[in-house]
Design a protein around this motif. Structure first.
Motif, PDB file in Angstrom:
ATOM      1  N   LEU A  76       2.535  58.692   6.564  1.00  0.00           N
ATOM      2  CA  LEU A  76       3.634  58.038   7.292  1.00  0.00           C
ATOM      3  C   LEU A  76       3.094  57.029   8.298  1.00  0.00           C
ATOM      4  O   LEU A  76       3.672  55.961   8.504  1.00  0.00           O
ATOM      5  CB  LEU A  76       4.495  59.089   7.998  1.00  0.00           C
ATOM      6  CG  LEU A  76       5.309  59.992   7.068  1.00  0.00           C
ATOM      7  CD1 LEU A  76       5.958  61.129   7.846  1.00  0.00           C
ATOM      8  CD2 LEU A  76       6.381  59.197   6.323  1.00  0.00           C
ATOM      9  N   TRP A 109      13.588  62.046  12.514  1.00  0.00           N
ATOM     10  CA  TRP A 109      13.384  63.378  11.916  1.00  0.00           C
ATOM     11  C   TRP A 109      14.305  63.575  10.714  1.00  0.00           C
ATOM     12  O   TRP A 109      13.882  64.077   9.666  1.00  0.00           O
ATOM     13  CB  TRP A 109      13.618  64.456  12.976  1.00  0.00           C
ATOM     14  CG  TRP A 109      13.481  65.853  12.438  1.00  0.00           C
ATOM     15  CD1 TRP A 109      14.472  66.760  12.242  1.00  0.00           C
ATOM     16  CD2 TRP A 109      12.273  66.498  12.002  1.00  0.00           C
ATOM     17  NE1 TRP A 109      13.975  67.921  11.721  1.00  0.00           N
ATOM     18  CE2 TRP A 109      12.617  67.792  11.568  1.00  0.00           C
ATOM     19  CE3 TRP A 109      10.935  66.100  11.945  1.00  0.00           C
ATOM     20  CZ2 TRP A 109      11.668  68.693  11.074  1.00  0.00           C
ATOM     21  CZ3 TRP A 109       9.996  67.001  11.447  1.00  0.00           C
ATOM     22  CH2 TRP A 109      10.369  68.273  11.022  1.00  0.00           C
ATOM     23  N   THR A 161      12.819  60.904   3.069  1.00  0.00           N
ATOM     24  CA  THR A 161      11.420  60.734   2.641  1.00  0.00           C
ATOM     25  C   THR A 161      10.897  61.950   1.863  1.00  0.00           C
ATOM     26  O   THR A 161      10.419  61.799   0.737  1.00  0.00           O
ATOM     27  CB  THR A 161      10.509  60.459   3.857  1.00  0.00           C
ATOM     28  OG1 THR A 161      11.105  59.412   4.630  1.00  0.00           O
ATOM     29  CG2 THR A 161       9.131  60.032   3.426  1.00  0.00           C
ATOM     30  N   LEU A 162      10.991  63.128   2.471  1.00  0.00           N
ATOM     31  CA  LEU A 162      10.401  64.312   1.819  1.00  0.00           C
ATOM     32  C   LEU A 162      11.069  64.641   0.473  1.00  0.00           C
ATOM     33  O   LEU A 162      10.358  64.922  -0.502  1.00  0.00           O
ATOM     34  CB  LEU A 162      10.425  65.520   2.762  1.00  0.00           C
ATOM     35  CG  LEU A 162       9.446  65.437   3.944  1.00  0.00           C
ATOM     36  CD1 LEU A 162       9.514  66.700   4.789  1.00  0.00           C
ATOM     37  CD2 LEU A 162       8.022  65.213   3.479  1.00  0.00           C
ATOM     38  N   GLY A 170      15.652  54.249   3.339  1.00  0.00           N
ATOM     39  CA  GLY A 170      15.369  54.439   4.762  1.00  0.00           C
ATOM     40  C   GLY A 170      16.266  53.566   5.618  1.00  0.00           C
ATOM     41  O   GLY A 170      16.785  53.999   6.653  1.00  0.00           O
ATOM     42  N   LYS A 223      15.607  61.208   8.923  1.00  0.00           N
ATOM     43  CA  LYS A 223      15.145  60.301   7.869  1.00  0.00           C
ATOM     44  C   LYS A 223      13.993  60.929   7.082  1.00  0.00           C
ATOM     45  O   LYS A 223      13.929  60.836   5.865  1.00  0.00           O
ATOM     46  CB  LYS A 223      14.682  58.982   8.524  1.00  0.00           C
ATOM     47  CG  LYS A 223      14.970  57.760   7.682  1.00  0.00           C
ATOM     48  CD  LYS A 223      14.628  56.520   8.446  1.00  0.00           C
ATOM     49  CE  LYS A 223      13.345  55.931   7.960  1.00  0.00           C
ATOM     50  NZ  LYS A 223      12.972  54.685   8.628  1.00  0.00           N
ATOM     51  N   LEU A 224      13.118  61.604   7.834  1.00  0.00           N
ATOM     52  CA  LEU A 224      11.956  62.244   7.184  1.00  0.00           C
ATOM     53  C   LEU A 224      12.398  63.405   6.289  1.00  0.00           C
ATOM     54  O   LEU A 224      11.983  63.492   5.126  1.00  0.00           O
ATOM     55  CB  LEU A 224      10.977  62.747   8.254  1.00  0.00           C
ATOM     56  CG  LEU A 224       9.789  63.565   7.754  1.00  0.00           C
ATOM     57  CD1 LEU A 224       8.800  62.668   7.005  1.00  0.00           C
ATOM     58  CD2 LEU A 224       9.059  64.261   8.898  1.00  0.00           C
ATOM     59  N   THR A 225      13.268  64.275   6.861  1.00  0.00           N
ATOM     60  CA  THR A 225      13.609  65.511   6.127  1.00  0.00           C
ATOM     61  C   THR A 225      14.681  65.298   5.058  1.00  0.00           C
ATOM     62  O   THR A 225      14.740  66.029   4.079  1.00  0.00           O
ATOM     63  CB  THR A 225      14.080  66.609   7.099  1.00  0.00           C
ATOM     64  OG1 THR A 225      15.128  66.073   7.917  1.00  0.00           O
ATOM     65  CG2 THR A 225      12.945  67.094   7.976  1.00  0.00           C
TER      66      THR A 225
END
Lengths: 64, 282
Positions: B82, B191, B198-199, B180, B193-195
């Motif tokens: 990241l 957070w 992205t993930l 995104g 956006k990540l969970t």
């Protein structure tokens, strides 16, 4: 805290993280490199110095 | 045309022959050898392996290493990936530096960390100058199993996080930026956006990285041997000892088969847990 200050703190934190990870990768290689040029005494030297007392290429002679 | 019909088979023939000669044949030989118990019977070697003094310890150490190292590496590699994704300048240089340990062998990595962590090593020198210790202190013997374990884990994390990083970086590059951006427009926090973006999109890469890393972690040996010798027995180390020191190839083969079965089971678990639903792919 202003938005600009928050942004610059985040940037600093981010840069520090990148630098720290670079050091984490490079430091062990640098240390073993110094050990390789320090000769046998440097392996058992206590306390260790960042620069070995005598630099030598003798260790590399084993390859030839 | 006959040539075009046979061409694909002709092209994969060298790889198939290579795999058969260097993988399939030794694999079958190892399995056969592991069941060749002589007078002890079909499972004689496995009984001997289970009765081995170091078996339980080596099994526990191997699992503990896998359970410690693999999650930490995954988190570290995702964080590094990241960071690289966000980077505007110098991305290639930083990626190059972070992947240097890929070119370092297991044994060399073990020796690197041995030089740092041994009695007269750089860590002790640093602690000595800080006034924490009075002189050379042993961290890597059987009387200090915790620090020995930590040392091996650190060496493993240092050496092989780059493998995971490369897979993660490739996976991150495949995620369209629009996802995104859309999440940001809808007010998602970094957070979220990540969970949520992205993930989940990174799942296939995570699956590959997890399988590869776990299988390799079960095979850990050289770094462990360099740092702790037999003070921290692991499964592959025991196979080595049975083969080289005890000259008993059959029990060594039983260890090898056990490691293979554990690796295959771990792979099956990952494939099942991280399976992508068909509708998610559409």
């Amino acid at each position: 805290m202003t938005q600009r200050a928050t942004g610059s703190f985040k940037g600093w934190l981010y840069g520090s993280g990148v630098m720290l990870l670079c050091v984490w990768v490079l430091l062990p290689i640098g240390l073993i490199g110094l050990g390789a040029f320090g000769g046998r005494p440097a392996v058992y030297q206590w306390p260790k110095t960042l620069m070995p007392a005598s630099l030598s290429l003798d260790q590399l002679a084993v390859f030839f | 045309m006959p040539t075009s019909r046979w061409l694909p088979y002709l092209l994969i023939a060298p790889a198939s022959v290579f795999l058969a000669v260097f993988f399939a044949v030794p694999l079958v030989q190892t399995i056969v050898l592991s069941f060749d118990g002589g007078t002890a019977g079909f499972f004689g070697n496995y009984q001997r392996m289970l009765g081995d003094l170091n078996f339980n310890v080596s099994l526990r150490n191997t699992f503990m290493l896998v359970l410690t190292v693999v999650p930490l590496q995954m988190m570290l590699a995702i964080g590094m990936g990241l960071m690289l994704q966000k980077m505007q300048r110098g991305r290639d240089v930083v990626l190059w530096i972070w992947t240097i340990p890929l070119g370092v062998s297991d044994l060399a990595a073990g020796l690197v960390w041995l030089a740092i962590l041994q009695n007269t090593g750089y860590l002790n020198t640093f602690l000595f100058h800080l006034g924490v210790i009075d002189g050379p202190t042993a961290w890597l013997n059987s009387e200090t199993p915790v620090t020995l374990f930590i040392a091996v884990a650190v060496a493993e994390i240092w050496r092989s996080t780059a493998v995971v990083l490369v897979i993660i970086v490739a996976g991150l590059q495949l995620i369209p930026k629009e996802f995104g951006e859309a999440a940001e427009i809808f007010g998602a926090s970094p957070w979220q956006k990540l969970t949520r973006v992205t993930l989940p999109m990174l799942k296939p890469s995570l699956q590959s990285a997890l399988i590869l890393r776990t299988v390799l972690a079960f095979e850990v040996f050289a770094a462990v041997y360099a740092i702790g010798g037999r003070n921290i027995p692991v499964l592959v180390g025991e196979a080595y000892v049975w083969q080289r020191d005890n000259q008993n190839y059959s029990v060594a083969a039983a260890y090898a088969v056990l490691i293979m079965v554990i690796s295959l089971a771990a792979t099956a678990v990952y494939l099942r847990l991280l399976r992508e639903k068909p509708e998610a792919r559409a």
